[in-house]
Design an enzyme around this catalytic site. Sequence first.
Site, PDB file in Angstrom:
ATOM      1  NE  ARG A 294      -5.722   2.791   8.097  1.00  0.00           N
ATOM      2  CZ  ARG A 294      -4.557   3.278   7.636  1.00  0.00           C
ATOM      3  NH1 ARG A 294      -4.146   4.465   8.007  1.00  0.00           N
ATOM      4  NH2 ARG A 294      -3.812   2.558   6.823  1.00  0.00           N
ATOM      5  NE  ARG A 330     -10.615   2.155   5.605  1.00  0.00           N
ATOM      6  CZ  ARG A 330      -9.427   1.616   5.885  1.00  0.00           C
ATOM      7  NH1 ARG A 330      -8.641   1.219   4.923  1.00  0.00           N
ATOM      8  NH2 ARG A 330      -9.035   1.483   7.125  1.00  0.00           N
ATOM      9  CD  GLU A 430      -8.444  -2.533   1.115  1.00  0.00           C
ATOM     10  OE1 GLU A 430      -7.435  -2.349   1.801  1.00  0.00           O
ATOM     11  OE2 GLU A 430      -9.594  -2.301   1.526  1.00  0.00           O
ATOM     12  CG  ASN A 453      -0.942  -0.604   4.235  1.00  0.00           C
ATOM     13  OD1 ASN A 453       0.060  -0.253   3.628  1.00  0.00           O
ATOM     14  ND2 ASN A 453      -1.559   0.195   5.084  1.00  0.00           N
ATOM     15  CG  ASP A 454      -5.590  -4.959   3.525  1.00  0.00           C
ATOM     16  OD1 ASP A 454      -5.082  -5.839   4.234  1.00  0.00           O
ATOM     17  OD2 ASP A 454      -6.389  -4.111   3.954  1.00  0.00           O
ATOM     18  NE  ARG A 464      -2.146  -4.623   7.249  1.00  0.00           N
ATOM     19  CZ  ARG A 464      -2.983  -3.631   6.964  1.00  0.00           C
ATOM     20  NH1 ARG A 464      -3.920  -3.808   6.036  1.00  0.00           N
ATOM     21  NH2 ARG A 464      -2.919  -2.476   7.563  1.00  0.00           N
TER      22      ARG A 464
HETATM   23  C1  PEP Z   1      -4.348  -0.549   2.941  1.00  0.00           C
HETATM   24  O1  PEP Z   1      -4.787  -1.686   3.039  1.00  0.00           O
HETATM   25  O2  PEP Z   1      -3.373  -0.245   2.216  1.00  0.00           O
HETATM   26  C2  PEP Z   1      -4.946   0.561   3.706  1.00  0.00           C
HETATM   27  C3  PEP Z   1      -4.593   1.808   3.477  1.00  0.00           C
HETATM   28  O3  PEP Z   1      -5.853   0.293   4.668  1.00  0.00           O
HETATM   29  P1  PEP Z   1      -5.573  -0.394   6.103  1.00  0.00           P
HETATM   30  O4  PEP Z   1      -4.108  -0.252   6.397  1.00  0.00           O
HETATM   31  O5  PEP Z   1      -6.432   0.361   7.077  1.00  0.00           O
HETATM   32  O6  PEP Z   1      -6.017  -1.802   5.882  1.00  0.00           O
HETATM   33 MG    MG Z   2      -6.729  -2.134   3.858  1.00  0.00          MG
END
Ligand code: PEP
Ligand code: MG
Length: 571
Positions: A294, A330, A430, A453-454, A464
């Site tokens: 990240r 990323r 995502e 996550n997204d 979230r």
């Molecule tokens: C996600 O969105 O799953 C992800 C890995 O990125 P971040 O948590 O940094 O948004």
């Molecule tokens: Mg993300």
Amino acid sequence: MFKGTNASSGIGIGTAVIVEEAELVIEKRTVADVEEEVQRFKGALDKTMKDTEALAADLATRVGEKEAEILQGHMMLLMDPMLTGEIENTIKGENICSEFAIEMVCTMYANVFAGMEDELMQQRATDMRDIKTRMQRVLLGVDTVDIASLPAGSILVAKDLTPSMTAGINPKNVTGIVTELGGKTSHSAILARALEIPAVVAVSDFMAEAKNGDFVILDGDAGVVFVNPNDAIKTEYTAKRDAFLAEKKELEKYIGQPTVTMDGVTVELVANIGKPQDVEKVLQYDGEGVGLFRTEFLFMDRNSMPTEDEQFEAYKKVAEALAGKPVIIRTLDIGGDKEIPYMGLEKDENPFLGYRAIRLCLDRKEDIYKPQLRALLRASAFGNIKIMIPLVTCIDEYREAKTLIDELKMELDRKGIAYNKNIQVGIMVETAAASLIADIFAKEVDFFSIGTNDLTQYTMSVDRGNDKISYLYSTFNPAVLRSIKRIITCAREAGIMVGMCGEAASDPMMIPLLLAFGLNEFSMSASAILYSRKLITSLSTKELQEVADKAMSFATTKEVEDYMREFVAGL
Ligand code: PEP
Ligand code: MG
């Protein structure tokens, strides 16, 4: 017993240290002897300076030079004769106490800075307020909690953790974290996992109940916290902690083992990182590469953008340390909720749906995207770097980024600078849109990484980080599960690699389903790698097909979760 969200595994037992920014009461006091008062001010200035210097030096060695830069900026302000002279003159001219003179002068400067157009100057306003409070604390004898030097056995209790607070945490001394805010995928939770500190977040009103010095036990798996519990609970949790640590030790036997299922399917077990230093943990836990770097962490907690060369060094360091293993980096995922003051971004009404990630990068090619992509290409000469683009919703975004990368490659060719000509460029899947057209993407991109996550947030239309609606936020929701399965199927049909870097990739209840769907790569916090290897090597993808079919047949999240919980318990 307090209930919260389980954010980082393990049992934390220790003494509560409440980290709270206490409100300072600054009164206007007339002083009898102004010379004496000026000396008092100078003493406080000197102490603030020394404390800041020590903190900056500590941060520079423990975390990094860049992180220490903010504090070095504070030292410059404290040394500024114009500022200190004006405070002295105010004490003398108005016969008032130092803390009030500091309040007047520093606030005046802070307001001037805050009113300026330039983002950097606005940042100075924050710095000015920061040193104002530090000097006043010294004068009033109000202690600040120095997180970096907490005694061993501390349980950190805070409303929420800021990035600079977390930078100061020493895992040797902090045995647990409890916060009132945040969620499982908030960055403080992610950091707690990276540091392997047991944590429970989103414990409502905890600060009102816990006091400094309270005996606290927290269970980072069950998401519960006890304050001054009875002996029976103490004995029970001490045993649980010992068992947890013994199991962790036991997992070391999986170091150096391949990640192959019982029926011979090999998958990649890689790590999520935020900073080059995190590579140490990846190697310690035998990560087979990096599935998500990240990069926004390189841009945070500083006053200006990292230069192309600084970025190049950071990416190169990771690529070299992983010695040919894949390193998926990323590109900047910033904007909206992740604020970076010096970038001059306006506040979005709807941050998660706003001007962020690839949208922002494509709009700011010259000052943001090109330097990052150039740094990535240059670093690709030193290892197996792959570029990953976040928050993609349509193929045009990917094409535009790809064209830019091709242009930069030609530029490097002209200059004779080395890079990997076959560098892979993939996307994070995502968003709901990317999932729905995963078949289209799969024909053009080099790989997928599913950001659950997204993806969960955008599929379920649920913020979230909002714990009021967190009951809707589950990767086991049938809609999210269908989306995940579809993305994997599209990738497999097109013959491209498909990984997952969202938190679900290390969820023991999710791993069997992902294996059945055909996921190739699992990217997670380094500390979760060995347990995941143990689990994966005990499963057979063939036998899991039936489990996955059954899980996909349920109509509700609860049914899927109950079923998978039972399945994992029976292993
Ligand atoms: C996600 O969105 O799953 C992800 C890995 O990125 P971040 O948590 O940094 O948004
Ligand atoms: Mg993300």
